[in-house]
Design an enzyme around this catalytic site. Structure first.
Site, PDB file in Angstrom:
ATOM      1  N   THR A   1      -3.585  12.044   2.121  1.00 59.97           N
ATOM      2  CA  THR A   1      -2.857  11.076   1.280  1.00 59.97           C
ATOM      3  C   THR A   1      -3.520  11.047  -0.100  1.00 59.97           C
ATOM      4  OG1 THR A   1      -4.325   9.266   1.880  1.00 59.97           O
ATOM      5  CG2 THR A   1      -2.364   9.541   3.248  1.00 59.97           C
TER       6      THR A   1
ATOM      7  N   TYR B   1     -18.240   9.635   3.164  1.00 56.62           N
ATOM      8  CA  TYR B   1     -17.466   8.384   3.166  1.00 56.62           C
ATOM      9  C   TYR B   1     -18.203   7.306   2.344  1.00 56.62           C
ATOM     10  CZ  TYR B   1     -13.736   5.344   4.855  1.00 56.62           C
ATOM     11  OH  TYR B   1     -12.638   4.522   4.926  1.00 56.62           O
TER      12      TYR B   1
ATOM     13  N   LYS C   1     -15.537  -0.839   4.880  1.00 61.25           N
ATOM     14  CA  LYS C   1     -14.642  -0.907   6.047  1.00 61.25           C
ATOM     15  C   LYS C   1     -15.297  -1.690   7.199  1.00 61.25           C
ATOM     16  CE  LYS C   1     -11.056   1.540   4.590  1.00 61.25           C
ATOM     17  NZ  LYS C   1      -9.816   0.886   4.165  1.00 61.25           N
TER      18      LYS C   1
ATOM     19  N   GLY D   1       0.789  -1.243   0.000  1.00 61.95           N
ATOM     20  CA  GLY D   1       0.000   0.000   0.000  1.00 61.95           C
ATOM     21  C   GLY D   1       0.813   1.281   0.000  1.00 61.95           C
TER      22      GLY D   1
ATOM     23  N   ASP E   1      -1.075  -5.755  -7.931  1.00 63.32           N
ATOM     24  CA  ASP E   1      -2.392  -5.171  -8.188  1.00 63.32           C
ATOM     25  C   ASP E   1      -3.411  -6.262  -7.860  1.00 63.32           C
ATOM     26  OD1 ASP E   1      -4.788  -4.236  -9.163  1.00 63.32           O
ATOM     27  OD2 ASP E   1      -3.951  -3.464 -11.024  1.00 63.32           O
TER      28      ASP E   1
ATOM     29  N   SER F   1       2.005   7.922   2.309  1.00 59.53           N
ATOM     30  CA  SER F   1       1.165   6.738   2.536  1.00 59.53           C
ATOM     31  C   SER F   1       1.286   6.209   3.962  1.00 59.53           C
ATOM     32  CB  SER F   1       1.582   5.605   1.586  1.00 59.53           C
ATOM     33  OG  SER F   1       1.368   5.952   0.249  1.00 59.53           O
ATOM     34  N   ILE F   2       0.152   5.787   4.504  1.00 60.35           N
ATOM     35  CA  ILE F   2       0.149   5.164   5.832  1.00 60.35           C
ATOM     36  C   ILE F   2       1.071   3.945   5.829  1.00 60.35           C
ATOM     37  CG2 ILE F   2      -1.307   3.896   7.464  1.00 60.35           C
ATOM     38  CD1 ILE F   2      -3.616   5.820   6.631  1.00 60.35           C
TER      39      ILE F   2
HETATM   40  N1  NAD Z   1      -5.817   8.795   4.721  1.00 59.65           N
HETATM   41  C1  NAD Z   1      -6.748   8.636   5.621  1.00 59.65           C
HETATM   42  O1  NAD Z   1      -7.306   9.608   6.132  1.00 59.65           O
HETATM   43  C2  NAD Z   1      -7.123   7.256   6.101  1.00 59.65           C
HETATM   44  C3  NAD Z   1      -7.755   7.112   7.341  1.00 59.65           C
HETATM   45  C4  NAD Z   1      -8.120   5.843   7.765  1.00 59.65           C
HETATM   46  C5  NAD Z   1      -7.837   4.731   6.977  1.00 59.65           C
HETATM   47  N2  NAD Z   1      -7.212   4.919   5.768  1.00 59.65           N
HETATM   48  C6  NAD Z   1      -6.921   3.702   4.977  1.00 59.65           C
HETATM   49  O2  NAD Z   1      -5.522   3.539   4.910  1.00 59.65           O
HETATM   50  C7  NAD Z   1      -5.214   2.746   3.766  1.00 59.65           C
HETATM   51  C8  NAD Z   1      -4.075   3.405   3.009  1.00 59.65           C
HETATM   52  O3  NAD Z   1      -4.488   4.611   2.429  1.00 59.65           O
HETATM   53  P1  NAD Z   1      -3.621   5.949   2.455  1.00 59.65           P
HETATM   54  O4  NAD Z   1      -4.475   6.996   3.050  1.00 59.65           O
HETATM   55  O5  NAD Z   1      -2.271   5.682   3.001  1.00 59.65           O
HETATM   56  O6  NAD Z   1      -3.552   6.338   0.891  1.00 59.65           O
HETATM   57  P2  NAD Z   1      -2.511   5.944  -0.262  1.00 59.65           P
HETATM   58  O7  NAD Z   1      -3.124   6.468  -1.510  1.00 59.65           O
HETATM   59  O8  NAD Z   1      -1.157   6.398   0.077  1.00 59.65           O
HETATM   60  O9  NAD Z   1      -2.527   4.352  -0.234  1.00 59.65           O
HETATM   61  C9  NAD Z   1      -3.566   3.610  -0.846  1.00 59.65           C
HETATM   62  C10 NAD Z   1      -2.883   2.436  -1.520  1.00 59.65           C
HETATM   63  O10 NAD Z   1      -3.850   1.553  -2.067  1.00 59.65           O
HETATM   64  C11 NAD Z   1      -3.218   0.947  -3.172  1.00 59.65           C
HETATM   65  N3  NAD Z   1      -4.164   0.293  -4.065  1.00 59.65           N
HETATM   66  C12 NAD Z   1      -5.262   0.825  -4.673  1.00 59.65           C
HETATM   67  N4  NAD Z   1      -5.795  -0.093  -5.505  1.00 59.65           N
HETATM   68  C13 NAD Z   1      -5.024  -1.213  -5.417  1.00 59.65           C
HETATM   69  C14 NAD Z   1      -5.042  -2.482  -6.049  1.00 59.65           C
HETATM   70  N5  NAD Z   1      -5.960  -2.787  -6.988  1.00 59.65           N
HETATM   71  N6  NAD Z   1      -4.095  -3.384  -5.733  1.00 59.65           N
HETATM   72  C15 NAD Z   1      -3.137  -3.097  -4.825  1.00 59.65           C
HETATM   73  N7  NAD Z   1      -3.057  -1.897  -4.196  1.00 59.65           N
HETATM   74  C16 NAD Z   1      -3.991  -0.981  -4.491  1.00 59.65           C
HETATM   75  C17 NAD Z   1      -2.558   2.149  -3.869  1.00 59.65           C
HETATM   76  O11 NAD Z   1      -1.571   1.702  -4.779  1.00 59.65           O
HETATM   77  C18 NAD Z   1      -1.975   2.872  -2.685  1.00 59.65           C
HETATM   78  O12 NAD Z   1      -0.654   2.472  -2.444  1.00 59.65           O
HETATM   79  C19 NAD Z   1      -6.510   2.586   2.991  1.00 59.65           C
HETATM   80  O13 NAD Z   1      -7.100   1.338   3.328  1.00 59.65           O
HETATM   81  C20 NAD Z   1      -7.361   3.720   3.533  1.00 59.65           C
HETATM   82  O14 NAD Z   1      -8.748   3.461   3.404  1.00 59.65           O
HETATM   83  C21 NAD Z   1      -6.839   6.140   5.328  1.00 59.65           C
END
Ligand code: NAD
Length: 252
Positions: free
Chosen positions: A191, A153, A160, A11, A62, A17-18
């Site tokens: 992000t 959302y 989720k 991810g 992917d 990215s988280i």
């Molecule tokens: N940013 C926020 O506020 C927040 C808060 C709570 C939870 N989250 C969750 O954290 C997680 C990471 O998101 P983020 O905010 O770091 O954003 P991010 O865009 O940095 O990361 C999202 C990742 O998902 C990957 N992804 C998307 N489609 C994909 C696929 N088909 N196959 C493999 N990978 C795929 C992307 O390549 C990317 O690396 C997600 O599950 C998101 O829902 C985010």
């Protein structure tokens, strides 16, 4: 406390990215990393980060491509033969299905969101479990919108909720193998993924105002929480949804 541990982190899109916070924290705690990137377009952003973290395994992944996940696990099996930590930090929903409200989400959009953002974690768990020969820790990123209604959302709320529930069932099924499963619920973070949510800046302002700790979180807050949960210090913790949000979720 994670010296010699082997961690697969999925991810990372860029340095915001988280998943990058998780990978950095695991590395700081001594773990070796296997990192993935979505496709050739994403690779130039992720590759320098993988180099900084000295990741010996760096592969495309992917979830929507047949055989892609299996290829990653084949490689991890060949190179390491075992795994201790696994992070799923990925989500996706088609824009028109995400932004149009739940009532207007198409069947195909719902299936895609669920497939990439939830079922893929179950698939990962199935492939990772046999490699976690001495137990392990699995993490999936969720959000408070699973539990309470957060405007905009939309479809990601039910998705989720399913992910958090999947963590509980997987924790139950894998507990005998000493594999612990955690849903991690970070507060809002700027992000690439969150930029797809309408009025996200307002959500950030509200989170700052409402958090008992009075400030936004950063990706290292999530990373350190996961790193701790991966250590033997947390050996009896499993199945729960763990908030890393400065306490916002306790507010009415
Ligand atoms: N940013 C926020 O506020 C927040 C808060 C709570 C939870 N989250 C969750 O954290 C997680 C990471 O998101 P983020 O905010 O770091 O954003 P991010 O865009 O940095 O990361 C999202 C990742 O998902 C990957 N992804 C998307 N489609 C994909 C696929 N088909 N196959 C493999 N990978 C795929 C992307 O390549 C990317 O690396 C997600 O599950 C998101 O829902 C985010």
């Amino acid at each position: 406390m994670l010296k010699g541990a082997r961690a697969l982190v999925v991810g990372i899109a860029n340095e915001h990215s988280i998943a990058y916070g998780c990978a950095k924290a695991f590395r700081e705690f001594g773990a070796d990393l296997a990192l993935t990137y979505l496709n050739d377009k994403a690779k130039p952003y992720v590759e320098p980060l993988a180099r900084t973290l000295e990741a010996p395994i760096f592969l495309p992944l992917d979830f929507a491509q047949a055989g892609s996940l299996e290829a990653v696990f084949e490689h991890v099996t060949q190179v390491w033969g075992r795994l201790d930590i696994m992070v799923h930090s990925a989500a996706f929903a088609p824009k028109e299905d995400l932004q149009g409200g739940l009532l207007n989400c198409s069947a195909a959009g719902f299936a895609t969101a669920m497939g990439v953002s939830c079922h893929s974690f179950i698939r990962m768990a199935k492939l990772a479990a046999p490699l976690m020969k001495e137990g392990g820790a699995m993490f999936a990123m969720t959000y408070h919108g699973a539990d309470k209604v957060i405007p905009n959302y939309n479809v990601m709320g039910p998705v989720k909720a399913a992910l958090e529930c999947a963590c509980r069932y997987l924790a139950f099924e894998l507990g005998k193998q000493k594999i612990r499963v955690h849903a991690i619920s970070p507060g809002p973070l700027k992000t690439r993924a969150s930029s797809g949510l309408k009025d996200f800046d307002r959500l950030l302002d509200e989170a700052t105002e409402r958090a008992p700790l009075g400030e936004l979180i950063d990706i290292m807050d999530v990373g350190y929480a996961c790193a701790y949960l991966a250590t033997p210090c947390a050996r009896r913790i499993t199945g729960g949804t763990i908030y890393v949000d400065g306490g916002t979720n306790i507010r009415a």
